[in-house]
Write a protein that holds these residues in place. Structure first.
Motif, PDB file in Angstrom:
ATOM      1  N   CYS A  50     -83.362 125.932 -30.103  1.00 15.55           N
ATOM      2  CA  CYS A  50     -83.283 126.111 -28.235  1.00 15.55           C
ATOM      3  C   CYS A  50     -81.800 126.969 -28.460  1.00 15.55           C
ATOM      4  CB  CYS A  50     -82.973 124.723 -27.931  1.00 15.55           C
ATOM      5  SG  CYS A  50     -84.575 124.044 -27.684  1.00 15.55           S
ATOM      6  N   VAL A  51     -80.791 126.770 -29.285  1.00 13.05           N
ATOM      7  CA  VAL A  51     -79.696 127.523 -28.862  1.00 13.05           C
ATOM      8  C   VAL A  51     -79.792 128.865 -29.309  1.00 13.05           C
ATOM      9  CG1 VAL A  51     -77.131 127.634 -29.714  1.00 13.05           C
ATOM     10  CG2 VAL A  51     -78.159 125.394 -29.268  1.00 13.05           C
ATOM     11  N   LEU A  52     -80.574 129.136 -30.367  1.00 11.18           N
ATOM     12  CA  LEU A  52     -80.784 130.500 -30.841  1.00 11.18           C
ATOM     13  C   LEU A  52     -81.554 131.209 -29.935  1.00 11.18           C
ATOM     14  CD1 LEU A  52     -81.447 129.822 -34.676  1.00 11.18           C
ATOM     15  CD2 LEU A  52     -79.427 130.936 -33.711  1.00 11.18           C
ATOM     16  N   LEU A  53     -82.603 130.669 -29.352  1.00 16.03           N
ATOM     17  CA  LEU A  53     -83.609 131.324 -28.447  1.00 16.03           C
ATOM     18  C   LEU A  53     -82.851 131.468 -27.111  1.00 16.03           C
ATOM     19  CD1 LEU A  53     -86.312 132.418 -27.690  1.00 16.03           C
ATOM     20  CD2 LEU A  53     -87.168 129.883 -27.333  1.00 16.03           C
ATOM     21  N   PHE A  54     -82.311 130.604 -26.284  1.00 11.04           N
ATOM     22  CA  PHE A  54     -81.520 130.601 -25.208  1.00 11.04           C
ATOM     23  C   PHE A  54     -80.064 131.321 -25.326  1.00 11.04           C
ATOM     24  CE2 PHE A  54     -84.637 126.728 -24.728  1.00 11.04           C
ATOM     25  CZ  PHE A  54     -85.867 127.470 -24.387  1.00 11.04           C
ATOM     26  N   GLY A  55     -79.623 130.830 -26.180  1.00 10.90           N
ATOM     27  CA  GLY A  55     -78.074 131.337 -26.104  1.00 10.90           C
ATOM     28  C   GLY A  55     -77.846 132.591 -27.005  1.00 10.90           C
ATOM     29  N   TYR A  56     -78.536 132.787 -27.762  1.00  6.70           N
ATOM     30  CA  TYR A  56     -78.134 134.160 -28.715  1.00  6.70           C
ATOM     31  C   TYR A  56     -79.430 135.146 -28.567  1.00  6.70           C
ATOM     32  CZ  TYR A  56     -74.400 131.665 -30.874  1.00  6.70           C
ATOM     33  OH  TYR A  56     -73.196 130.977 -31.010  1.00  6.70           O
ATOM     34  N   GLY A  57     -80.507 134.899 -27.871  1.00  5.84           N
ATOM     35  CA  GLY A  57     -81.441 135.779 -27.613  1.00  5.84           C
ATOM     36  C   GLY A  57     -82.454 136.235 -28.826  1.00  5.84           C
ATOM     37  N   ARG A  58     -82.171 135.056 -29.799  1.00  4.32           N
ATOM     38  CA  ARG A  58     -83.211 135.127 -30.875  1.00  4.32           C
ATOM     39  C   ARG A  58     -84.421 135.023 -30.543  1.00  4.32           C
ATOM     40  NH1 ARG A  58     -80.218 135.367 -35.664  1.00  4.32           N
ATOM     41  NH2 ARG A  58     -78.133 135.897 -35.126  1.00  4.32           N
ATOM     42  N   LEU A  59     -85.427 135.974 -30.186  1.00  2.00           N
ATOM     43  CA  LEU A  59     -86.738 135.659 -29.754  1.00  2.00           C
ATOM     44  C   LEU A  59     -87.840 135.531 -30.740  1.00  2.00           C
ATOM     45  CD1 LEU A  59     -86.906 138.533 -26.931  1.00  2.00           C
ATOM     46  CD2 LEU A  59     -86.010 136.349 -26.719  1.00  2.00           C
ATOM     47  N   ALA A  60     -87.268 135.244 -31.703  1.00  4.61           N
ATOM     48  CA  ALA A  60     -88.187 134.659 -32.786  1.00  4.61           C
ATOM     49  C   ALA A  60     -88.121 133.126 -33.158  1.00  4.61           C
ATOM     50  CB  ALA A  60     -88.145 135.449 -34.433  1.00  4.61           C
ATOM     51  N   ALA A  61     -87.182 132.692 -32.537  1.00  2.63           N
ATOM     52  CA  ALA A  61     -86.866 131.267 -32.595  1.00  2.63           C
ATOM     53  C   ALA A  61     -87.938 130.549 -32.022  1.00  2.63           C
ATOM     54  CB  ALA A  61     -85.366 130.760 -32.091  1.00  2.63           C
ATOM     55  N   PHE A  62     -88.452 129.602 -32.727  1.00  2.00           N
ATOM     56  CA  PHE A  62     -89.328 128.902 -32.046  1.00  2.00           C
ATOM     57  C   PHE A  62     -89.119 127.199 -31.808  1.00  2.00           C
ATOM     58  CE2 PHE A  62     -93.913 127.105 -31.973  1.00  2.00           C
ATOM     59  CZ  PHE A  62     -94.512 127.883 -30.994  1.00  2.00           C
ATOM     60  N   PRO A  63     -88.502 126.733 -30.857  1.00  2.00           N
ATOM     61  CA  PRO A  63     -88.242 125.288 -30.821  1.00  2.00           C
ATOM     62  C   PRO A  63     -89.559 124.506 -30.818  1.00  2.00           C
ATOM     63  CG  PRO A  63     -87.110 126.498 -29.227  1.00  2.00           C
ATOM     64  CD  PRO A  63     -87.830 127.485 -29.891  1.00  2.00           C
ATOM     65  N   ILE A  64     -89.524 123.413 -31.614  1.00  2.00           N
ATOM     66  CA  ILE A  64     -90.833 122.682 -31.502  1.00  2.00           C
ATOM     67  C   ILE A  64     -90.354 121.359 -31.091  1.00  2.00           C
ATOM     68  CG2 ILE A  64     -92.731 121.488 -32.781  1.00  2.00           C
ATOM     69  CD1 ILE A  64     -92.775 123.844 -34.773  1.00  2.00           C
ATOM     70  N   ASP A  65     -90.543 121.106 -29.924  1.00  2.00           N
ATOM     71  CA  ASP A  65     -90.462 119.578 -29.096  1.00  2.00           C
ATOM     72  C   ASP A  65     -91.718 118.848 -29.198  1.00  2.00           C
ATOM     73  OD1 ASP A  65     -91.772 120.388 -27.084  1.00  2.00           O
ATOM     74  OD2 ASP A  65     -89.974 121.505 -26.404  1.00  2.00           O
ATOM     75  N   VAL A  66     -91.508 117.733 -28.597  1.00  2.00           N
ATOM     76  CA  VAL A  66     -92.966 116.988 -28.565  1.00  2.00           C
ATOM     77  C   VAL A  66     -93.954 117.747 -27.667  1.00  2.00           C
ATOM     78  CG1 VAL A  66     -91.816 114.766 -28.478  1.00  2.00           C
ATOM     79  CG2 VAL A  66     -92.266 115.575 -26.608  1.00  2.00           C
ATOM     80  N   TRP A  67     -93.784 118.335 -26.583  1.00  2.00           N
ATOM     81  CA  TRP A  67     -94.921 118.917 -25.710  1.00  2.00           C
ATOM     82  C   TRP A  67     -95.391 120.116 -26.842  1.00  2.00           C
ATOM     83  CZ3 TRP A  67     -96.790 117.117 -21.660  1.00  2.00           C
ATOM     84  CH2 TRP A  67     -95.972 116.012 -21.108  1.00  2.00           C
ATOM     85  N   VAL A  68     -94.541 120.939 -27.430  1.00  2.00           N
ATOM     86  CA  VAL A  68     -95.059 122.180 -28.073  1.00  2.00           C
ATOM     87  C   VAL A  68     -95.777 121.472 -29.480  1.00  2.00           C
ATOM     88  CG1 VAL A  68     -94.456 124.047 -29.790  1.00  2.00           C
ATOM     89  CG2 VAL A  68     -93.308 123.638 -27.440  1.00  2.00           C
ATOM     90  N   GLU A  69     -95.371 120.606 -30.057  1.00  2.00           N
ATOM     91  CA  GLU A  69     -95.948 119.939 -31.022  1.00  2.00           C
ATOM     92  C   GLU A  69     -97.572 119.439 -30.549  1.00  2.00           C
ATOM     93  OE1 GLU A  69     -94.051 117.189 -33.517  1.00  2.00           O
ATOM     94  OE2 GLU A  69     -95.875 116.209 -34.065  1.00  2.00           O
ATOM     95  N   ARG A  70     -97.544 118.891 -29.373  1.00  2.00           N
ATOM     96  CA  ARG A  70     -98.855 118.404 -28.978  1.00  2.00           C
ATOM     97  C   ARG A  70     -99.654 119.578 -28.731  1.00  2.00           C
ATOM     98  NH1 ARG A  70     -96.170 115.181 -24.420  1.00  2.00           N
ATOM     99  NH2 ARG A  70     -95.482 113.441 -25.524  1.00  2.00           N
ATOM    100  N   VAL A  71     -99.094 120.862 -28.394  1.00  2.00           N
ATOM    101  CA  VAL A  71     -99.936 121.926 -28.114  1.00  2.00           C
ATOM    102  C   VAL A  71    -100.552 122.404 -29.659  1.00  2.00           C
ATOM    103  CG1 VAL A  71     -99.789 124.287 -27.489  1.00  2.00           C
ATOM    104  CG2 VAL A  71     -98.965 122.581 -25.965  1.00  2.00           C
ATOM    105  N   LEU A  72     -99.438 122.647 -30.345  1.00  2.00           N
ATOM    106  CA  LEU A  72     -99.948 123.046 -31.753  1.00  2.00           C
ATOM    107  C   LEU A  72    -100.917 122.214 -32.553  1.00  2.00           C
ATOM    108  CD1 LEU A  72     -96.402 124.325 -33.083  1.00  2.00           C
ATOM    109  CD2 LEU A  72     -98.309 125.828 -32.310  1.00  2.00           C
ATOM    110  N   LYS A  73    -100.828 120.888 -32.220  1.00  2.00           N
ATOM    111  CA  LYS A  73    -101.800 120.076 -33.125  1.00  2.00           C
ATOM    112  C   LYS A  73    -102.972 120.113 -32.445  1.00  2.00           C
ATOM    113  CE  LYS A  73     -99.122 116.639 -35.550  1.00  2.00           C
ATOM    114  NZ  LYS A  73     -98.325 115.170 -35.581  1.00  2.00           N
ATOM    115  N   HIS A  74    -103.006 120.134 -31.080  1.00  2.00           N
ATOM    116  CA  HIS A  74    -104.362 120.001 -30.555  1.00  2.00           C
ATOM    117  C   HIS A  74    -105.128 121.236 -30.363  1.00  2.00           C
ATOM    118  CE1 HIS A  74    -104.013 116.225 -28.501  1.00  2.00           C
ATOM    119  NE2 HIS A  74    -104.967 116.431 -27.818  1.00  2.00           N
ATOM    120  N   LEU A  75    -104.328 122.475 -30.404  1.00  2.00           N
ATOM    121  CA  LEU A  75    -105.091 123.471 -30.137  1.00  2.00           C
ATOM    122  C   LEU A  75    -105.170 124.796 -31.412  1.00  2.00           C
ATOM    123  CD1 LEU A  75    -103.843 124.546 -26.340  1.00  2.00           C
ATOM    124  CD2 LEU A  75    -105.805 123.213 -27.186  1.00  2.00           C
TER     125      LEU A  75
END
Length: 290
Positions: A216-241
């Motif tokens: 999250c810090v890399l993505l939102f604070g350092y503009g590293r657009l390749a960073a991909f934070p996986i929280d419970v929501w994103v995990e659900r999306v990835l697992k489901h879809l």
DNA sequence: GGTCAGGTTCCGA
DNA sequence: TCGGAACCTGAC
């Protein structure tokens, strides 16, 4: 209060979604706009949708453009996404103008340290309490807002005072981070010189910072657009879809992370934010009653 | 009044 | 290495 105008031309932005989707926690929605402190400047901004222009006060145009990521071409970013992904297309159509903000690194790190096991409204509340107690106040028009307290200010406050802001066990992590950064022992600016994996490892050296918060810090604070934070929501999306056959139930985190990086590409973080925002607002549709 | 939450750490197997 | 408990607090 003098209002300035920023003509957006063809550029898209969904200002409300961008400021309230859970990447930044400081904005207060007014009837006609939003206010917050950008660094130590009080800023007010509104979107005139008819003319596709921003009206704003309290900072210069370059500061606002940079903060809202308006200098990046969304079309170019989207062009790097997998082209036949209907799930991602659905998520993007839901909030086409969602953008990633560029937050000051410290503010971003500190906010996400306080975020673990918390929902957005509560993270926001903690952030505002810390600002009001330990940060400097500033004004735009009749509105008073507060800058995020510096590492030195939070370090001086101490763990007990932070605990009284409702941080619970997170107070220790925030106090330790503030101490290390204020003393110069840990450098946030050096993160800029490290490549993705190393930058992530370095952030994880801070107590209370794991892989998700580091991303999250890399993505939102350092503009590293390749960073991909996986929280419970994103995990659900990835697992489901997105889970490959056989991985729907158990998909080890490192494999999931590697899959997302490869599949979504150099701007994976942007894809993450569209999926995250869509999933949070369509959980019943996507996941049933669980 | 119980349950649970956008996570990390620590402990035991 | 891996799984599970513990951690504070507020919202539902």
């Amino acid at each position: 209060m003098k209002l300035h105008r920023l003509d957006l031309g063809e550029r898209q932005i969904d200002l409300a979604a961008t400021l309230h989707c859970g990447q930044v926690f400081q904005w207060t929605a007014l009837e006609d706009g939003h206010v917050a402190a950008l660094g130590d400047q009080a800023v007010r901004v509104a979107h005139d949708k008819n003319e596709n222009a921003l009206s704003y006060a309290g900072c210069d145009e370059a500061t606002l453009e940079r903060y809202l990521g308006l200098d990046l071409d969304l079309e170019e970013i989207i062009a790097t996404f997998p082209s036949k992904d209907t799930h991602l297309a659905t998520a993007m159509n839901y909030t086409p103008g969602l953008r990633l903000c560029r937050q000051p690194a410290w503010e971003c790190l500190a906010s996400f340290i306080t975020s673990s096991l918390k929902q957005v409204p509560h993270i926001r509340k903690i952030s505002l309490t810390l600002r009001e107690r330990f940060g400097k106040s500033c004004q735009v028009g009749e509105h008073t807002v507060w800058a995020y307290p510096t590492p030195a200010e939070l370090s001086a406050a101490g763990e007990e005072a932070l605990r009284e802001c409702g941080l619970g066990y997170r107070a220790k992590s925030l106090a330790l981070a503030a101490d290390r950064i204020a003393s110069g022992e840990f450098s946030l600016s050096e993160i800029d010189d490290l490549e993705g994996g190393q930058a992530r490892d370095r952030l994880c050296e801070l107590h209370g910072v794991g892989e998700k918060i580091a991303d999250c810090v890399l993505l939102f604070g350092y503009g590293r657009l390749a960073a991909f934070p996986i929280d419970v929501w994103v995990e659900r999306v990835l697992k489901h879809l997105y889970a490959p056959r056989g991985k729907k139930r158990k998909w080890p985190r490192p494999e999931m992370q590697a899959y997302a990086a490869k599949y979504f590409g150099p701007h994976a973080g942007y894809a993450q934010q569209y999926l995250f925002h869509y999933a949070r607002n369509h959980d019943k549709v996507l996941f049933g009653d669980r």
